[in-house]
Design an enzyme around this catalytic site. Structure first.
Site, PDB file in Angstrom:
ATOM      1  N   ASP A 164       0.869  -1.190   0.000  1.00 14.15           N
ATOM      2  CA  ASP A 164       0.000   0.000   0.000  1.00 14.15           C
ATOM      3  C   ASP A 164       0.899   1.231   0.000  1.00 14.15           C
ATOM      4  OD1 ASP A 164      -2.833  -1.034   0.582  1.00 14.15           O
ATOM      5  OD2 ASP A 164      -1.721  -1.960   2.218  1.00 14.15           O
TER       6      ASP A 164
ATOM      7  N   ARG B  32      -7.051  10.493   1.867  1.00 12.55           N
ATOM      8  CA  ARG B  32      -6.576   9.455   0.937  1.00 12.55           C
ATOM      9  C   ARG B  32      -7.328   9.565  -0.393  1.00 12.55           C
ATOM     10  NH1 ARG B  32      -7.785   4.159   3.941  1.00 12.55           N
ATOM     11  NH2 ARG B  32      -6.584   3.176   2.270  1.00 12.55           N
TER      12      ARG B  32
ATOM     13  N   ASP C 277     -10.118  -6.559  -0.208  1.00 13.12           N
ATOM     14  CA  ASP C 277      -9.389  -5.922   0.884  1.00 13.12           C
ATOM     15  C   ASP C 277      -9.124  -7.035   1.904  1.00 13.12           C
ATOM     16  OD1 ASP C 277      -8.178  -3.965   2.393  1.00 13.12           O
ATOM     17  OD2 ASP C 277      -9.858  -2.562   2.311  1.00 13.12           O
TER      18      ASP C 277
ATOM     19  N   HIS D 256     -11.899  -1.400   9.115  1.00 12.91           N
ATOM     20  CA  HIS D 256     -10.921  -2.177   9.894  1.00 12.91           C
ATOM     21  C   HIS D 256     -11.551  -2.595  11.231  1.00 12.91           C
ATOM     22  CE1 HIS D 256      -8.222  -0.106   7.098  1.00 12.91           C
ATOM     23  NE2 HIS D 256      -7.401  -1.112   7.289  1.00 12.91           N
TER      24      HIS D 256
ATOM     25  N   LYS E  32      -9.165   1.340  -5.701  1.00 12.24           N
ATOM     26  CA  LYS E  32      -9.841   0.852  -4.492  1.00 12.24           C
ATOM     27  C   LYS E  32     -10.672   1.973  -3.881  1.00 12.24           C
ATOM     28  CE  LYS E  32      -5.887   1.563  -1.343  1.00 12.24           C
ATOM     29  NZ  LYS E  32      -4.778   0.956  -0.616  1.00 12.24           N
ATOM     30  N   HIS E  33     -11.707   1.685  -3.113  1.00  4.64           N
ATOM     31  CA  HIS E  33     -12.236   0.402  -2.659  1.00  4.64           C
ATOM     32  C   HIS E  33     -13.625   0.269  -3.278  1.00  4.64           C
ATOM     33  CE1 HIS E  33      -9.503   2.081   0.419  1.00  4.64           C
ATOM     34  NE2 HIS E  33      -9.119   0.844   0.635  1.00  4.64           N
TER      35      HIS E  33
ATOM     36  N   ARG F  37       4.192   2.961   3.043  1.00  7.29           N
ATOM     37  CA  ARG F  37       4.868   1.866   3.752  1.00  7.29           C
ATOM     38  C   ARG F  37       6.396   1.984   3.656  1.00  7.29           C
ATOM     39  NH1 ARG F  37       0.328   1.314   6.187  1.00  7.29           N
ATOM     40  NH2 ARG F  37      -1.229  -0.058   5.269  1.00  7.29           N
TER      41      ARG F  37
END
Length: 525
Positions: free
Chosen positions: A78, A147, A263, A190, A177-178, A86
């Site tokens: 990601d 984002r 996901d 999450h 995404k998503h 990351r």
């Protein structure tokens, strides 16, 4: 590679993507590859130290996957830019979507995509889980926010397509995404299962629009959202598990022929209500090609077994499996993984984190900074007696990285301009608010770095309390621009869209007057 020659286990292995805990090719991933023929990997910050180590890791993953399965691996990450980055050491730190959109120049999205593609491919990573094509039209969205490229579906589509073209030109697979859209939720998937109750007409006009355009422009992969869309799925199944959404809408209606990836199935939206392993089989039945299980070995093995059992019981047809495996192999062939899946040592030395890339990123970051209002003419900063207040960076959604270096805007500000610095918790208590309020009374300017204050009431109380005793307040929104809605009387308001060393440096340049702010808000306040 002929799909007909593969065993059922080898086929299922291609349809799984897994994560593992360490920065080396460890026993966890070796067992999954050798015993279960699992053929794809996702990397997180926990797997990364620096570019030399990452090169060695990607080399080892490919060598072992090819040894055990005969097929090179998709290695995913990601690397969205901004708050979801990351690889933040050694590689070029890139601005995130809302910052790019604030420059109002779609060409910048292409440039950022191109840099991301060049650097990832050099390091041995061949699929990026970006761009986010969610249309962020809900100010209280806890997980998308900056984002997203903003609240306008046309703009989200235009910037997203440019990013996709930049990444894919460099032989890295982009992932929209998503699907069908996580922008209008107030729950982070999450942690729980979000619900979107808009009617079909509205979903097609706004949420699905950027995905439709991305498909028309050749995006190779799409990631599903763990969200209930009542207008699109009668059976109370999230999009990831919905045959109607994945097969009827995405495949048949929108004519997407690329790879559908879920996901992570360990997220609570799925794990809590359906169970990770069971959901893996349900997602494939619904039309997903690759199921993502990012963390736990036990769940990864259970997902494999559950899919195999479902095939043997006749719940999932072998044709359904073959169709996915065919797609995955074709994608690996198209992106030349059978020719050369390995990192490029020469490019790692010369391209990854190079000066030219950093200059482009810096320039785009500078152009994103937005002065929303400057009513008391406090900018550029000329005063000496200043109090600067801000939280440090902390993870505030399930996708944020816990391992990123902490940044304090207040500290950086005082280093540049002088004054007194206070670094506070994300939700300061009444005692701390009163102390800062007292300290602010005799200051010529108070500068507050707000970090998603709209979702952290303590910061809102702090700013409103300061306004009662000092009118010369500058608020810098270090993430969501929506913070302004909570303190409308602030005379000076600046948006940086992300809280990273790059954006802090850019915002200080603008506050000092060295650089004239050119950014425009991608969302309405």
């Amino acid at each position: 590679m002929k799909v007909n020659d593969m065993t059922l286990e080898e086929k299922i292995g291609q349809m799984l993507m897994v994560g593992f805990p360490s920065p080396i090719y460890d026993d966890h991933i070796e067992e999954l590859t050798s015993e279960y023929k699992i053929g794809n990997v996702i990397l997180f910050s926990r797997n990364l130290k620096d570019k030399v180590q990452l090169q060695s890791l990607c080399n080892n993953i490919q060598m072992n996957m090819i040894k055990h399965t005969g097929i090179p691996a998709l290695i995913a990450i990601d690397q969205e830019g901004g708050m979801v980055t990351r690889i933040y050491k050694d590689a070029t730190y890139l601005p995130g979507n809302m910052a790019i959109a604030a420059t109002n120049n779609p060409e910048n999205a292409y440039k950022i995509g191109e840099i991301a593609g060049k650097e990832l491919r050099a390091l041995g990573i061949n699929i990026n889980f970006a761009p986010v094509l969610d249309v962020n039209n809900n100010p209280s969205n806890p997980v998308i926010g900056v984002r997203s490229y903003g609240e306008n579906p046309e703009k989200v589509a235009e910037f997203g397509i440019n990013y996709i073209k930049g990444v894919q030109k460099e032989n890295v697979i982009a992932t929209a995404k998503h699907f069908p859209g996580h922008g209008d939720t107030s729950v982070d998937s999450h942690f729980d299962l979000p619900l979107v109750s808009h009617n079909k007409e509205r979903l097609y006009r706004i949420e699905l629009y950027p995905f439709k355009k991305a498909i028309e422009n050749g995006v190779e992969a799409i990631m599903t959202a763990h969200i209930l869309f009542l207008a699109l799925e009668k059976n109370k199944l999230p999009a990831t598990l919905s045959h109607n959404i994945l097969t009827n809408i995405l495949r048949k209606e929108l004519r997407f022929n690329g790879v559908i990836i879920t996901d992570c199935l360990e997220m609570n939206a799925i794990a809590k209500y359906f169970g990770t392993a069971k959901a893996a089989a349900m997602a494939i039945k619904a039309g997903a090609d690759i199921v993502l299980v990012s963390h736990t070995k036990k769940l990864q093995i259970e997902a494999f077994s559950e899919i195999k059992e479902a095939v043997l019981r006749g719940e999932i047809s072998i044709e359904r499996i073959d169709e996915s495996v065919e797609r995955i192999i074709q994608l690996k062939e198209k992106y030349k993984l059978f020719e050369n899946p390995y990192p490029d040592e020469n490019k790692i030395k010369t391209i990854v984190g190079c000066k030219e890339h950093q200059e482009i990123a810096k320039n785009i970051s500078l152009n994103s900074i937005t002065i929303v209002k400057n009513e008391n003419n406090l900018l550029p900063i000329k005063k000496q007696k200043i109090l600067a207040v801000s939280p440090e960076t902390v993870p505030i959604s399930g996708v944020d990285d816990t391992l990123m270096d902490k940044v304090s805007f207040a500290k950086a500000f005082v280093q540049k301009f002088g004054g007194v610095e206070k670094t506070i918790p994300v939700n300061p208590d009444e005692d701390l608010i009163n102390t800062i309020r007292e300290e602010s009374k005799d200051k010529e300017i108070v500068v507050v770095g707000a970090y998603n204050a709209s979702l952290n009431e303590g910061q809102v109380r702090l700013v409103n309390s300061l306004l009662e005793v000092n009118k010369n307040i500058i608020v810098v929104a270090l993430r969501n621009p929506y913070d302004l809605l909570k303190f409308k009387d602030v005379p000076t308001y600046v948006c940086a869209y992300e809280y990273t060393p790059l954006s802090v440096e850019s915002v200080l340049e603008v506050l000092s007057g060295n650089y004239v702010a050119k950014g425009e808000l991608p969302v309405s306040l």
